[in-house]
Write a protein that holds these residues in place. Structure first.
Motif, mmCIF file in Angstrom:
data_model
loop_
_atom_site.group_PDB
_atom_site.id
_atom_site.type_symbol
_atom_site.label_atom_id
_atom_site.label_comp_id
_atom_site.label_asym_id
_atom_site.label_seq_id
_atom_site.Cartn_x
_atom_site.Cartn_y
_atom_site.Cartn_z
ATOM 1 N N CYS A 6 -2.339 -3.498 -1.205
ATOM 2 C CA CYS A 6 -3.722 -3.518 -1.703
ATOM 3 C C CYS A 6 -4.569 -4.381 -0.759
ATOM 4 C CB CYS A 6 -3.727 -4.086 -3.125
ATOM 5 S SG CYS A 6 -5.384 -4.438 -3.730
ATOM 6 N N CYS A 9 -6.236 -7.717 -2.707
ATOM 7 C CA CYS A 9 -5.451 -8.901 -3.081
ATOM 8 C C CYS A 9 -4.221 -9.097 -2.215
ATOM 9 C CB CYS A 9 -5.052 -8.844 -4.559
ATOM 10 S SG CYS A 9 -3.773 -7.625 -4.924
ATOM 11 N N CYS A 23 -4.119 -1.265 -9.022
ATOM 12 C CA CYS A 23 -3.486 -2.539 -8.676
ATOM 13 C C CYS A 23 -3.656 -3.482 -9.872
ATOM 14 C CB CYS A 23 -4.114 -3.150 -7.430
ATOM 15 S SG CYS A 23 -3.421 -4.782 -7.070
ATOM 16 N N CYS A 26 -5.286 -6.859 -9.202
ATOM 17 C CA CYS A 26 -6.751 -6.845 -9.090
ATOM 18 C C CYS A 26 -7.416 -6.586 -10.439
ATOM 19 C CB CYS A 26 -7.200 -5.772 -8.096
ATOM 20 S SG CYS A 26 -7.001 -6.256 -6.382
ATOM 21 N N GLN A 38 -10.777 0.309 -4.959
ATOM 22 C CA GLN A 38 -9.470 -0.140 -4.475
ATOM 23 C C GLN A 38 -9.128 0.619 -3.194
ATOM 24 O OE1 GLN A 38 -7.607 -1.603 -7.777
ATOM 25 N NE2 GLN A 38 -7.489 -3.049 -6.102
HETATM 26 ZN ZN LIG Z 1 -4.879 -5.752 -5.599
#
Ligand SMILES: [Zn+2]
Ligand SMILES: [Zn+2]
Length: 272
Positions: A6, A9, A23, A26, A38
């Motif tokens: 991701c 993050c 995710c 997140c 994302q």
């Molecule tokens: Zn994430």
């Protein structure tokens, strides 16, 4: 198949044909989904545009972070102790240069992670250095990729090496942990606090948040629990979670001053 990462993050997911749909790190209120949505990358793609940079805080304590800044901007710490090397926290990118350099320094005997915002690519790092990855059991629900040598620890402390202790402080996450190296800073002690106690911009204070990006603070009870957890430990230097977040001297006093300042700011008299 790629293990997608991701980009918001830095969390890596198990190998799959297509990127994950969501995710959960997140989506949690302690992180956020960027307004642009994302998006995902891989180790291979990341290595086309990024490198890992190094910062020596003192001999035997090296910070490692990806440049240009990636995901949350996380920084890992390599502690070279007489009982072996420990990687505290982790970053997403692991390239050939990083593996070569760390192997030349003696490799990694153990990896320990403070909380889910540093789970990143811990499986890749554990595999590359044949090292177990220690995560507090209270954070197990946020482990998104668990196919490595993962060791869940419980309780308030774990003696990782004779002079290295993991300390659960809680607060930011139930299993939020810190690392204390008694022999660091010339034997005066080093504390790696990550997000459990956050080194602020003046590098003389720390603060405490349940969610840093969403500015949701911790309550008095949680902050006092972190102070109680650290009471038995002496430390001169304190490292936060970015390259620049370091209190080089007088860190224990700075921490205690910061706890009092924080409790006063939220209107608590410090009584339980
Ligand atoms: Zn994430
Ligand atoms: Zn965090």
């Amino acid at each position: 198949m790629d293990a997608f990462i991701c980009t918001a993050c830095g969390t890596q997911y198990p190998p799959s044909q297509t990127p994950p749909e969501r995710c959960p790190i997140c989506e949690d209120e302690r992180q956020f989904i960027p307004p642009t949505g994302q998006s995902w990358t891989t180790q291979e793609r990341l290595a086309l545009s990024h490198v890992n940079g190094w910062l020596e805080y003192e001999p035997g304590i090296l910070g490692i972070a990806t440049r240009p800044r990636f995901a949350i901007g996380q920084r890992a710490v390599l502690l070279c102790t007489e009982h072996g090397n420990v990687l505290w926290d982790c970053i997403s990118m692991l390239d050939a240069a990083t593996v070569t350099l760390i192997k030349a320094l003696g490799g990694i005997q153990a990896i320990a992670i403070s909380h889910p915002h540093f789970h990143t690519s811990m499986t890749d790092w554990g595999r590359a250095f044949d090292a177990p990855v220690h995560v507090h059991a209270d954070n197990r629900d946020w482990i998104m990729r668990s196919d490595g040598d993962l060791r869940l620890w419980q309780g308030d402390t774990l003696q990782l090496l004779p002079d290295v202790t993991l300390i659960r402080g809680g607060g930011h996450f139930p299993g939020s942990s810190m690392l204390h190296w008694a022999k660091g800073a010339g034997g005066r002690g080093v504390l790696c606090a990550s997000d459990t106690a956050y080194v602020v911009n003046d590098r003389k204070h720390v603060s405490f948040m349940w969610s840093y990006p969403n500015l949701l603070p911790l309550g008095a009870r949680e902050v006092q629990a972190i102070a109680t957890a650290l009471q038995p430990f002496a430390f001169e230097m304190m490292l936060g979670n970015f390259f620049e977040s370091v209190i080089r001297t007088g860190a224990k006093q700075a921490f205690e001053r910061s706890v009092a300042r924080y409790l006063s700011a939220i209107g608590s008299n410090g009584a339980q």
